[in-house]
Design a protein around this motif. Structure first.
Motif, PDB file in Angstrom:
ATOM      1  N   GLY A  74       0.820  -1.202   0.000  1.00  0.00           N
ATOM      2  CA  GLY A  74       0.000   0.000   0.000  1.00  0.00           C
ATOM      3  C   GLY A  74       0.857   1.255   0.000  1.00  0.00           C
ATOM      4  N   ASN A  75       0.230   2.394   0.288  1.00  0.00           N
ATOM      5  CA  ASN A  75       0.946   3.672   0.215  1.00  0.00           C
ATOM      6  C   ASN A  75       0.661   4.552   1.442  1.00  0.00           C
ATOM      7  N   ASP A  76       0.691   3.935   2.620  1.00  0.00           N
ATOM      8  CA  ASP A  76       0.520   4.699   3.852  1.00  0.00           C
ATOM      9  C   ASP A  76       1.643   5.728   3.966  1.00  0.00           C
ATOM     10  N   PRO A  77       1.325   7.022   4.147  1.00  0.00           N
ATOM     11  CA  PRO A  77       2.358   8.068   4.161  1.00  0.00           C
ATOM     12  C   PRO A  77       3.430   7.856   5.227  1.00  0.00           C
ATOM     13  N   ALA A  78       3.016   7.465   6.433  1.00  0.00           N
ATOM     14  CA  ALA A  78       3.993   7.256   7.504  1.00  0.00           C
ATOM     15  C   ALA A  78       4.931   6.105   7.163  1.00  0.00           C
ATOM     16  N   SER A  79       4.371   5.056   6.569  1.00  0.00           N
ATOM     17  CA  SER A  79       5.201   3.909   6.179  1.00  0.00           C
ATOM     18  C   SER A  79       6.165   4.299   5.069  1.00  0.00           C
TER      19      SER A  79
ATOM     20  N   GLN B 173       6.781  -3.959   6.610  1.00  0.00           N
ATOM     21  CA  GLN B 173       6.321  -2.695   7.177  1.00  0.00           C
ATOM     22  C   GLN B 173       4.860  -2.790   7.612  1.00  0.00           C
ATOM     23  N   LEU B 174       4.615  -2.397   8.848  1.00  0.00           N
ATOM     24  CA  LEU B 174       3.265  -2.381   9.399  1.00  0.00           C
ATOM     25  C   LEU B 174       2.754  -0.942   9.445  1.00  0.00           C
ATOM     26  N   PRO B 175       1.445  -0.715   9.383  1.00  0.00           N
ATOM     27  CA  PRO B 175       0.370  -1.718   9.361  1.00  0.00           C
ATOM     28  C   PRO B 175       0.166  -2.313   7.965  1.00  0.00           C
ATOM     29  N   LEU B 176      -0.448  -3.495   7.947  1.00  0.00           N
ATOM     30  CA  LEU B 176      -0.846  -4.149   6.708  1.00  0.00           C
ATOM     31  C   LEU B 176      -2.338  -3.942   6.491  1.00  0.00           C
ATOM     32  N   PRO B 177      -2.805  -4.076   5.252  1.00  0.00           N
ATOM     33  CA  PRO B 177      -4.251  -3.965   4.996  1.00  0.00           C
ATOM     34  C   PRO B 177      -5.050  -4.949   5.848  1.00  0.00           C
ATOM     35  N   ARG B 178      -6.294  -4.606   6.120  1.00  0.00           N
ATOM     36  CA  ARG B 178      -7.114  -5.388   7.056  1.00  0.00           C
ATOM     37  C   ARG B 178      -7.332  -6.833   6.625  1.00  0.00           C
ATOM     38  N   HIS B 179      -7.305  -7.093   5.327  1.00  0.00           N
ATOM     39  CA  HIS B 179      -7.575  -8.462   4.872  1.00  0.00           C
ATOM     40  C   HIS B 179      -6.376  -9.382   5.061  1.00  0.00           C
TER      41      HIS B 179
END
Length: 292
Positions: free
Chosen positions: A40-45, A96-102
């Motif tokens: 994914g593309n979480d900004p903090a990650s 890298q965490l978090p991962l998507p919910r699924h």
């Protein structure tokens, strides 16, 4: 009151890591390789991974990032982990965490080879930490202990209060502070959201480690004179400044700092030590110091 300068300590340690990496390269050997899986593309990650890559380049490590869309299936991600587990050119890697919910993060972490688990999250490494055996220690707790060591802060016999019981910071740092070691040998109280009379407990702390995830949570009336304060929190708060925001921690610095003997600033404190600790774990993995 003395500031615990995480930037200065991090730079000192990085210079030493770079020296060791240079010796490896001069001997015509492959340098340590730290890989990361980013979903994914979480900004903090994204920011953390970019900082990891920059730090690796600065010390002479090889760095690689395996990027995948948020829609990747759990099975596909597990196959990537399997690939890195067996890739002899990769000495350590992180998911890298978090991962998507699924995706079940625990299942993914348990799939990592403990010998390459430089994040220190695998149950084997957590169990070894709890037993006082050599292990990869999660980066932020390891960084906290390094700061206390570098500043010569006395811990033996002290009351250490930890705010927050996460598996990433609170629980492992409570183990580190209570173990028979230097720094260590503390009497540790681990507090959390269900703790009653919290301020009464924090006022007893000789060393207070705040990792509760709430900006400005710890205020001056919650600490005693001479306390050592380690602020793990980092929060981006919008304001009317030119940048439009400011960074703050879990501690209200303005009211707590005057009562502290030592305190970490935010930014410039614990955060800078996290990646340094990750580099140290990677060097250990390269040298097979934990799992020979």
């Amino acid at each position: 009151m003395e500031l615990i300068d995480g930037k200065k300590i991090a730079e000192e340690i990085k210079r030493e890591i770079a020296r060791k990496a240079a010796e490896i390269i001069d001997a015509e050997q492959t340098p340590p390789h730290l890989a990361a899986i980013l979903v994914g593309n979480d900004p903090a990650s994204e920011t953390y991974i970019a900082s990891k890559e920059k730090a690796c380049r600065a010390v002479g490590f090889t760095s690689s990032v395996y990027r995948y869309p948020a829609e990747i299936s759990e099975q596909q991600l597990l196959e990537v982990v399997d690939f890195l587990n067996t890739d002899e050119e990769v000495h350590g890697f992180i998911v890298q965490l978090p991962l998507p919910r699924h995706i079940d993060a625990n299942k993914v972490i348990e799939r990592i080879n403990p010998a390459k688990d430089v994040d220190g999250f695998h149950p084997v490494n957590v169990g070894r930490l709890a037993l006082g055996l050599p292990s990869y220690v999660p980066a932020t707790p390891a960084g906290i202990v390094l700061l206390l060591e570098k500043y010569g802060i006395e811990t033996e016999g002290k009351h250490c209060v930890v705010l927050g019981r996460s598996n990433i910071v609170g629980t492992p740092v409570s183990l580190l502070m209570s173990r028979k070691a230097v720094p260590g040998n503390c009497t540790v109280t681990l507090c959390h959201s269900k703790t009653t009379n919290l301020a009464e407990i924090t006022r007893q702390a000789d060393i207070l480690i705040a990792a509760i995830g709430q900006p400005g949570f710890v205020t001056g009336d919650m600490v005693k004179e001479g306390v050592v304060v380690v602020d793990v929190g980092i929060h981006r708060i919008e304001d009317n400044s030119e940048k439009g925001y400011h960074i703050t921690g879990d501690v209200d610095f303005k009211s707590v700092a005057p009562k502290s003997s030592y305190i970490t600033p935010v930014p410039g404190g614990v955060g800078l030590m996290t990646i340094v600790s990750l580099l140290l774990n990677t060097l250990k993995a390269y040298n097979r110091e934990i799992y020979s």
